[in-house]
Design a protein around this motif. Structure first.
Motif, PDB file in Angstrom:
ATOM      1  N   ARG A 109       7.671 -54.770  25.007  1.00  0.00           N
ATOM      2  CA  ARG A 109       6.758 -53.830  25.663  1.00  0.00           C
ATOM      3  C   ARG A 109       5.787 -53.247  24.647  1.00  0.00           C
ATOM      4  NH1 ARG A 109       6.663 -48.267  26.121  1.00  0.00           N
ATOM      5  NH2 ARG A 109       5.533 -47.466  27.956  1.00  0.00           N
ATOM      6  N   VAL A 110       4.515 -53.157  25.057  1.00  0.00           N
ATOM      7  CA  VAL A 110       3.497 -52.469  24.268  1.00  0.00           C
ATOM      8  C   VAL A 110       2.980 -51.346  25.150  1.00  0.00           C
ATOM      9  CG1 VAL A 110       1.326 -52.677  23.003  1.00  0.00           C
ATOM     10  CG2 VAL A 110       2.922 -54.615  23.080  1.00  0.00           C
ATOM     11  N   GLY A 111       3.395 -50.122  24.827  1.00  0.00           N
ATOM     12  CA  GLY A 111       3.184 -49.001  25.727  1.00  0.00           C
ATOM     13  C   GLY A 111       1.915 -48.207  25.485  1.00  0.00           C
ATOM     14  N   GLN A 112       1.615 -47.341  26.438  1.00  0.00           N
ATOM     15  CA  GLN A 112       0.414 -46.537  26.414  1.00  0.00           C
ATOM     16  C   GLN A 112       0.377 -45.576  25.229  1.00  0.00           C
ATOM     17  OE1 GLN A 112      -0.314 -44.623  30.134  1.00  0.00           O
ATOM     18  NE2 GLN A 112      -2.375 -43.956  29.585  1.00  0.00           N
ATOM     19  N   GLU A 113       1.544 -45.290  24.661  1.00  0.00           N
ATOM     20  CA  GLU A 113       1.587 -44.376  23.516  1.00  0.00           C
ATOM     21  C   GLU A 113       0.814 -44.916  22.309  1.00  0.00           C
ATOM     22  OE1 GLU A 113       5.325 -46.911  23.665  1.00  0.00           O
ATOM     23  OE2 GLU A 113       4.250 -45.588  25.067  1.00  0.00           O
ATOM     24  N   LEU A 114       0.510 -46.214  22.302  1.00  0.00           N
ATOM     25  CA  LEU A 114      -0.253 -46.797  21.196  1.00  0.00           C
ATOM     26  C   LEU A 114      -1.763 -46.698  21.409  1.00  0.00           C
ATOM     27  CD1 LEU A 114       1.778 -50.018  20.279  1.00  0.00           C
ATOM     28  CD2 LEU A 114       2.040 -47.681  19.426  1.00  0.00           C
ATOM     29  N   SER A 115      -2.175 -46.080  22.513  1.00  0.00           N
ATOM     30  CA  SER A 115      -3.600 -45.990  22.829  1.00  0.00           C
ATOM     31  C   SER A 115      -4.381 -45.145  21.831  1.00  0.00           C
ATOM     32  CB  SER A 115      -3.793 -45.408  24.236  1.00  0.00           C
ATOM     33  OG  SER A 115      -3.184 -46.234  25.207  1.00  0.00           O
ATOM     34  N   ASN A 116      -3.672 -44.313  21.085  1.00  0.00           N
ATOM     35  CA  ASN A 116      -4.363 -43.417  20.155  1.00  0.00           C
ATOM     36  C   ASN A 116      -4.797 -44.109  18.862  1.00  0.00           C
ATOM     37  OD1 ASN A 116      -1.644 -43.677  19.307  1.00  0.00           O
ATOM     38  ND2 ASN A 116      -1.880 -41.880  17.982  1.00  0.00           N
ATOM     39  N   LEU A 117      -4.531 -45.401  18.724  1.00  0.00           N
ATOM     40  CA  LEU A 117      -4.900 -46.121  17.501  1.00  0.00           C
ATOM     41  C   LEU A 117      -6.384 -46.502  17.565  1.00  0.00           C
ATOM     42  CD1 LEU A 117      -1.714 -48.355  17.149  1.00  0.00           C
ATOM     43  CD2 LEU A 117      -2.220 -46.165  16.031  1.00  0.00           C
ATOM     44  N   LYS A 118      -7.233 -45.498  17.421  1.00  0.00           N
ATOM     45  CA  LYS A 118      -8.658 -45.670  17.686  1.00  0.00           C
ATOM     46  C   LYS A 118      -9.397 -46.481  16.625  1.00  0.00           C
ATOM     47  CE  LYS A 118      -9.755 -41.140  15.644  1.00  0.00           C
ATOM     48  NZ  LYS A 118     -10.370 -39.821  15.900  1.00  0.00           N
ATOM     49  N   TRP A 119      -8.768 -46.719  15.465  1.00  0.00           N
ATOM     50  CA  TRP A 119      -9.425 -47.503  14.420  1.00  0.00           C
ATOM     51  C   TRP A 119      -8.932 -48.951  14.364  1.00  0.00           C
ATOM     52  CZ3 TRP A 119     -13.381 -44.774  13.063  1.00  0.00           C
ATOM     53  CH2 TRP A 119     -13.295 -43.394  12.994  1.00  0.00           C
ATOM     54  N   LEU A 120      -7.972 -49.285  15.198  1.00  0.00           N
ATOM     55  CA  LEU A 120      -7.350 -50.620  15.153  1.00  0.00           C
ATOM     56  C   LEU A 120      -8.365 -51.706  15.510  1.00  0.00           C
ATOM     57  CD1 LEU A 120      -4.620 -51.916  14.589  1.00  0.00           C
ATOM     58  CD2 LEU A 120      -4.056 -51.653  17.013  1.00  0.00           C
ATOM     59  N   GLN A 121      -8.440 -52.733  14.653  1.00  0.00           N
ATOM     60  CA  GLN A 121      -9.457 -53.779  14.818  1.00  0.00           C
ATOM     61  C   GLN A 121      -8.887 -55.179  15.018  1.00  0.00           C
ATOM     62  OE1 GLN A 121     -12.249 -53.476  11.529  1.00  0.00           O
ATOM     63  NE2 GLN A 121     -12.216 -51.241  11.643  1.00  0.00           N
ATOM     64  N   ASN A 122      -7.738 -55.467  14.402  1.00  0.00           N
ATOM     65  CA  ASN A 122      -7.140 -56.802  14.493  1.00  0.00           C
ATOM     66  C   ASN A 122      -5.663 -56.690  14.828  1.00  0.00           C
ATOM     67  OD1 ASN A 122      -9.353 -58.772  13.376  1.00  0.00           O
ATOM     68  ND2 ASN A 122      -9.329 -57.034  11.964  1.00  0.00           N
ATOM     69  N   VAL A 123      -5.247 -57.384  15.907  1.00  0.00           N
ATOM     70  CA  VAL A 123      -3.854 -57.303  16.350  1.00  0.00           C
ATOM     71  C   VAL A 123      -3.349 -58.709  16.668  1.00  0.00           C
ATOM     72  CG1 VAL A 123      -2.254 -56.371  18.048  1.00  0.00           C
ATOM     73  CG2 VAL A 123      -4.228 -55.012  17.324  1.00  0.00           C
ATOM     74  N   ASP A 124      -2.260 -59.078  16.025  1.00  0.00           N
ATOM     75  CA  ASP A 124      -1.609 -60.370  16.299  1.00  0.00           C
ATOM     76  C   ASP A 124      -0.175 -60.099  16.739  1.00  0.00           C
ATOM     77  OD1 ASP A 124      -0.578 -62.916  16.424  1.00  0.00           O
ATOM     78  OD2 ASP A 124      -1.362 -63.551  14.469  1.00  0.00           O
ATOM     79  N   MET A 125       0.104 -60.353  18.038  1.00  0.00           N
ATOM     80  CA  MET A 125       1.445 -60.174  18.583  1.00  0.00           C
ATOM     81  C   MET A 125       1.928 -61.450  19.267  1.00  0.00           C
ATOM     82  SD  MET A 125       1.528 -56.305  20.134  1.00  0.00           S
ATOM     83  CE  MET A 125       1.348 -54.862  19.080  1.00  0.00           C
ATOM     84  N   LYS A 126       1.457 -62.582  18.821  1.00  0.00           N
ATOM     85  CA  LYS A 126       1.887 -63.838  19.422  1.00  0.00           C
ATOM     86  C   LYS A 126       3.363 -64.094  19.131  1.00  0.00           C
ATOM     87  CE  LYS A 126       0.355 -66.653  15.481  1.00  0.00           C
ATOM     88  NZ  LYS A 126      -0.661 -67.588  14.986  1.00  0.00           N
ATOM     89  N   ALA A 127       3.953 -64.940  19.956  1.00  0.00           N
ATOM     90  CA  ALA A 127       5.342 -65.365  19.760  1.00  0.00           C
ATOM     91  C   ALA A 127       6.321 -64.199  19.749  1.00  0.00           C
ATOM     92  CB  ALA A 127       5.478 -66.205  18.490  1.00  0.00           C
ATOM     93  N   ASN A 128       6.154 -63.267  20.696  1.00  0.00           N
ATOM     94  CA  ASN A 128       7.154 -62.247  20.973  1.00  0.00           C
ATOM     95  C   ASN A 128       7.690 -62.520  22.378  1.00  0.00           C
ATOM     96  OD1 ASN A 128       7.345 -59.848  18.865  1.00  0.00           O
ATOM     97  ND2 ASN A 128       5.223 -60.575  18.828  1.00  0.00           N
ATOM     98  N   THR A 129       8.212 -61.508  23.046  1.00  0.00           N
ATOM     99  CA  THR A 129       8.622 -61.673  24.448  1.00  0.00           C
ATOM    100  C   THR A 129       8.028 -60.546  25.294  1.00  0.00           C
ATOM    101  OG1 THR A 129      10.672 -60.449  24.049  1.00  0.00           O
ATOM    102  CG2 THR A 129      10.777 -62.842  23.868  1.00  0.00           C
ATOM    103  N   ILE A 130       6.767 -60.241  25.042  1.00  0.00           N
ATOM    104  CA  ILE A 130       6.102 -59.118  25.707  1.00  0.00           C
ATOM    105  C   ILE A 130       5.971 -59.382  27.205  1.00  0.00           C
ATOM    106  CG2 ILE A 130       4.008 -57.723  25.822  1.00  0.00           C
ATOM    107  CD1 ILE A 130       3.532 -58.473  22.857  1.00  0.00           C
ATOM    108  N   ARG A 131       6.548 -58.484  27.989  1.00  0.00           N
ATOM    109  CA  ARG A 131       6.456 -58.552  29.448  1.00  0.00           C
ATOM    110  C   ARG A 131       5.599 -57.427  30.027  1.00  0.00           C
ATOM    111  NH1 ARG A 131      11.394 -60.554  28.044  1.00  0.00           N
ATOM    112  NH2 ARG A 131      12.096 -62.417  29.169  1.00  0.00           N
ATOM    113  N   GLU A 132       5.475 -56.347  29.268  1.00  0.00           N
ATOM    114  CA  GLU A 132       4.703 -55.195  29.732  1.00  0.00           C
ATOM    115  C   GLU A 132       3.624 -54.845  28.722  1.00  0.00           C
ATOM    116  OE1 GLU A 132       6.909 -51.770  31.140  1.00  0.00           O
ATOM    117  OE2 GLU A 132       8.738 -52.986  31.224  1.00  0.00           O
TER     118      GLU A 132
END
Length: 348
Positions: A109-132
């Motif tokens: 799960r990648v939740g709404q609590e991470l919305s505050n990361l306003k400077w985030l530019q590059n995200v790699d979350m491949k090969a997990n089991t993200i359902r939400e």
């Protein structure tokens, strides 16, 4: 431009492959002793009043818990790939985070609590089991990789800076909304999307590359968005391995004058004896169809084939031409104008 016909992104654990059958992983929380030799890049802090280390690289270290990162708020570059992390909520405390590589973990799960990361530019979350996925947006994020997860739907309502989005090999049935006006590359291959109306293709004038290989598509209706006139900057379109039968479906692409490369291999339409002519007659500006460049001879043949298509679709036009040729009383200017209307390429 040379985009690959095949999807070349990482083929790791994906598509929601279950972790239940894997051997249990012993608890191994991230600790100060692990962080100390792995942290680097001393930089001025965000408020400019002091200095702190801003980069942490701990790849393949068996980490299961990252709660301690709450005490490292100045981190900007994070590589924790190939670990066993499930919970990423501690990242919410990393206000100045710019880049996060978390591929190959056990995130569900990648939740709404991470919305505050306003400077985030590059995200790699491949090969997990993200359902939400509940993050509405990261305003500066330009690169997001969610390949090889278990997402059945995805909504990105506030990703105004996103340039590259990859969500291949999930269980995606819906990608609405995708408010990504700057998007240039979109990879959705190997998902049971079924219909293009299940993907938000509105306001994508900067999109250049679109991969929709093996998505269960039978029609190209909706490829131009809700008004059928979008994707006007598209250069490369991969539709390999779908279920497109009729050459008339290609008409949905006719308004995209920038399209140079089209991949349709492994679709039923490819079995037509006049397959390449049928496509080229509709898309005269293509440079490559499947793996083969368009030759000058093919262009000439397609032009003639297009005239035949027009005559078959409008018998009155063909009949009028014959009468005018026999009668000899028609105005020459009208005849020339009539012929001009049938010139191949006018509608492309």
């Amino acid at each position: 431009m040379s985009e690959p016909d095949e999807d070349t992104s990482h083929h790791g654990r994906g598509g929601g492959d279950s972790l239940e059958s894997e051997a249990p992983v012993p608890d191994n929380p991230l600790t100060v002793s692990m962080i100390t030799p792995a942290i680097s890049l001393l930089s001025r802090t965000g408020n400019g009043l002091s200095h702190a280390y801003t980069q942490l690289n701990l790849v393949s270290s068996g980490i299961t818990d990252i709660s301690i990162l709450k005490t490292y708020p100045h981190l900007r570059y994070l590589d924790l790939s190939q670990n066993h992390i499930r919970d990423v909520t501690p990242l919410a405390q990393l206000e100045f985070l710019l880049s996060a590589d978390l591929h190959g973990n056990r995130i569900e799960r990648v939740g709404q609590e991470l919305s505050n990361l306003k400077w985030l530019q590059n995200v790699d979350m491949k090969a997990n089991t993200i359902r939400e996925w509940d993050v509405p947006g990261w305003p500066l994020c330009g690169f997001l990789n969610l390949d090889d997860n278990a997402l059945s739907s995805l909504a990105l309502p506030e990703f105004s800076s996103l340039l590259h989005l990859s969500v291949t090999r999930n269980t995606l049935e819906s990608a609405v909304p995708l408010k990504t006006p700057k998007l240039q590359k979109l990879y959705l291959s190997n998902n049971p999307i079924g219909k293009l109306t299940n993907v938000d293709l509105d306001d994508k004038s900067q999109l250049q590359v679109l991969h929709l290989r093996e998505c269960g598509l039978e029609s190209l209706a909706g490829v131009g968005g809700s008004d059928g006139k979008g994707l006007t900057g598209l250069v490369y379109l991969n539709l390999r391995g779908n279920n497109i039968h009729s050459s008339a479906e290609i008409d949905h692409l006719a308004h995209i004058n920038t399209l140079k490369i089209l991949v349709l291999s492994d679709n039923p339409i490819c079995s037509h004896s006049t397959y390449r002519l049928e496509v080229l007659a509709r898309l005269a500006k293509l440079d490559r169809l499947d793996k083969d460049p368009i030759t000058d001879d093919e262009r000439e043949e397609a032009s003639a084939y297009k005239i035949q298509m027009v005559e078959k679709s409008d018998p009155d036009t063909a009949g009028k031409s014959a009468v005018e040729g026999e009668g000899g009383e028609q105005d020459d200017g009208d005849e020339d104008e009539h012929d001009k209307d049938e010139e191949p390429g006018d509608d492309d």
